[in-house]
Design a protein around this motif. Sequence first.
Motif, PDB file in Angstrom:
ATOM      1  N   PHE A 227       0.852  -1.188   0.000  1.00 15.43           N
ATOM      2  CA  PHE A 227       0.000   0.000   0.000  1.00 15.43           C
ATOM      3  C   PHE A 227       0.892   1.244   0.000  1.00 15.43           C
ATOM      4  CE2 PHE A 227      -2.388  -3.324   2.200  1.00 15.43           C
ATOM      5  CZ  PHE A 227      -3.615  -3.294   1.547  1.00 15.43           C
ATOM      6  N   TYR A 228       0.612   2.176  -0.928  1.00 13.19           N
ATOM      7  CA  TYR A 228       1.433   3.380  -1.034  1.00 13.19           C
ATOM      8  C   TYR A 228       0.571   4.591  -1.345  1.00 13.19           C
ATOM      9  CZ  TYR A 228       5.485   0.414  -0.735  1.00 13.19           C
ATOM     10  OH  TYR A 228       6.421  -0.471  -0.264  1.00 13.19           O
ATOM     11  N   GLY A 229       1.100   5.778  -1.009  1.00  9.80           N
ATOM     12  CA  GLY A 229       0.415   7.034  -1.270  1.00  9.80           C
ATOM     13  C   GLY A 229       1.068   7.780  -2.417  1.00  9.80           C
ATOM     14  N   GLY A 230       0.259   8.303  -3.318  1.00  9.00           N
ATOM     15  CA  GLY A 230       0.794   8.987  -4.495  1.00  9.00           C
ATOM     16  C   GLY A 230       1.410  10.338  -4.205  1.00  9.00           C
ATOM     17  N   PRO A 236       8.786   7.803  -2.564  1.00 11.37           N
ATOM     18  CA  PRO A 236       8.360   8.026  -3.953  1.00 11.37           C
ATOM     19  C   PRO A 236       7.511   6.859  -4.446  1.00 11.37           C
ATOM     20  CG  PRO A 236      10.727   8.416  -3.672  1.00 11.37           C
ATOM     21  CD  PRO A 236      10.246   7.792  -2.404  1.00 11.37           C
ATOM     22  N   THR A 237       6.588   7.120  -5.350  1.00  7.93           N
ATOM     23  CA  THR A 237       5.740   6.044  -5.864  1.00  7.93           C
ATOM     24  C   THR A 237       6.565   4.934  -6.510  1.00  7.93           C
ATOM     25  OG1 THR A 237       5.421   7.278  -7.930  1.00  7.93           O
ATOM     26  CG2 THR A 237       3.757   7.558  -6.202  1.00  7.93           C
ATOM     27  N   SER A 238       7.757   5.279  -6.993  1.00 10.44           N
ATOM     28  CA  SER A 238       8.619   4.263  -7.604  1.00 10.44           C
ATOM     29  C   SER A 238       8.973   3.154  -6.619  1.00 10.44           C
ATOM     30  CB  SER A 238       9.906   4.909  -8.129  1.00 10.44           C
ATOM     31  OG  SER A 238      10.573   5.633  -7.099  1.00 10.44           O
ATOM     32  N   GLN A 239       8.998   3.464  -5.330  1.00 10.55           N
ATOM     33  CA  GLN A 239       9.330   2.450  -4.333  1.00 10.55           C
ATOM     34  C   GLN A 239       8.320   1.303  -4.339  1.00 10.55           C
ATOM     35  OE1 GLN A 239      12.094   2.640  -1.698  1.00 10.55           O
ATOM     36  NE2 GLN A 239      12.774   3.757  -3.514  1.00 10.55           N
ATOM     37  N   GLY A 240       7.050   1.644  -4.441  1.00  4.07           N
ATOM     38  CA  GLY A 240       6.027   0.607  -4.493  1.00  4.07           C
ATOM     39  C   GLY A 240       5.862   0.009  -5.873  1.00  4.07           C
ATOM     40  N   ILE A 241       5.848   0.855  -6.902  1.00  5.33           N
ATOM     41  CA  ILE A 241       5.608   0.386  -8.263  1.00  5.33           C
ATOM     42  C   ILE A 241       6.722  -0.537  -8.735  1.00  5.33           C
ATOM     43  CG2 ILE A 241       5.453   1.139 -10.674  1.00  5.33           C
ATOM     44  CD1 ILE A 241       3.989   3.649  -9.630  1.00  5.33           C
ATOM     45  N   ASP A 242       7.973  -0.183  -8.443  1.00  2.83           N
ATOM     46  CA  ASP A 242       9.091  -1.018  -8.894  1.00  2.83           C
ATOM     47  C   ASP A 242       9.057  -2.391  -8.225  1.00  2.83           C
ATOM     48  OD1 ASP A 242       9.891   1.068 -10.455  1.00  2.83           O
ATOM     49  OD2 ASP A 242      11.639   1.616  -9.257  1.00  2.83           O
ATOM     50  N   GLU A 260      -3.731   7.558  -4.988  1.00  5.70           N
ATOM     51  CA  GLU A 260      -3.111   8.670  -5.720  1.00  5.70           C
ATOM     52  C   GLU A 260      -3.063   9.969  -4.926  1.00  5.70           C
ATOM     53  OE1 GLU A 260      -1.562   8.666  -8.501  1.00  5.70           O
ATOM     54  OE2 GLU A 260      -2.175   6.853  -9.575  1.00  5.70           O
ATOM     55  N   ASN A 261      -4.065  10.238  -4.113  1.00  4.98           N
ATOM     56  CA  ASN A 261      -4.165  11.529  -3.436  1.00  4.98           C
ATOM     57  C   ASN A 261      -3.758  11.476  -1.963  1.00  4.98           C
ATOM     58  OD1 ASN A 261      -5.203  12.938  -5.746  1.00  4.98           O
ATOM     59  ND2 ASN A 261      -7.182  11.953  -5.391  1.00  4.98           N
ATOM     60  N   GLU A 262      -3.160  10.355  -1.548  1.00  2.27           N
ATOM     61  CA  GLU A 262      -2.764  10.218  -0.147  1.00  2.27           C
ATOM     62  C   GLU A 262      -1.261  10.397   0.009  1.00  2.27           C
ATOM     63  OE1 GLU A 262      -4.961  10.214   2.031  1.00  2.27           O
ATOM     64  OE2 GLU A 262      -6.764   9.521   0.994  1.00  2.27           O
TER      65      GLU A 262
END
Length: 287
Positions: A227-230, A236-242, A260-262
């Motif tokens: 779970f990550y916040g945009g 950074p979102t790259s941490q979760g997406i990668d 996205e908005n958190e």
Amino acid sequence: MKLVFKFFCLFFIAVCVQNCSSNTSNNNEDGLDPSLYYEALNVSYGNEDRQKFDLYLPANRSLNTKTVILVHGGGWISGDKSDMNAIKDLIRIDFPNHAIVNVNYRYANEKNKPYPMQTDDITSVINHLKSNSSNYTISDNFGFIGASAGAHLSLLWSYALDTDKNIDMVCSIVGPTNLTDPEYLNNSNEDLQELLDMFGEFPETSYLEEASPLHQVTTDAPPSILFYGGKDPLIPTSQGIDLKNKLADLNVVHEFTLYENEAHGWEGLALIDTWLKLKAFMQTHLN
């Protein structure tokens, strides 16, 4: 990287927690009766003050009873197991047959890096639980739920150090996954850099990779939910997406949610969504 959970406080939760707490307990650690609820706070697993955990054992447990291990955040330098009490209470409501271990670990400082000191602490906790499994009447199967820095430690231990394959699932809530991410190496955030400096001002790439779940995950990693916040200023979102993409490439069972908005933590409908997804994941992989 301190994450403050503001779980929704509905009346039925308060009632359920009260009911959980009213179970008959056995507070004699010598020869615990598995038919009775047992709770022990600040159990020592090492010689230092921070090396303690809280233990919650359900009534009518058996050697098949699985344990949820909670690991708090705080940027590797602060935080406390009490920060995870809201999650602990929810688990006691929705998973009344699971044991819970809520962990403190030693803080990092200029002389003591987070890795491997803090993963060594988790190893000590796991070893304690396994060596006392007969007395506690629990299995050697565990799941992790970590927040922020605690999520980083949970992922790293599950991917790199679980040599006996005792971890059935791991949850990362806004956890760092890659210390070699250009978003980290080239960042201009002074607060973030102060935390990253805990790993050394000029750390070698090999060390950062060794301390990064993204670089340690393999095909036999346990099921992982992320779970990550945009709009997180620290992760950074790259941490979760990668990591999500790496898990997909390795065919590791996983789920990924990006709000996205958190930012670095959330409440309201997003938080309810997090718990419902995590609950379903646990029902599948930690039952």
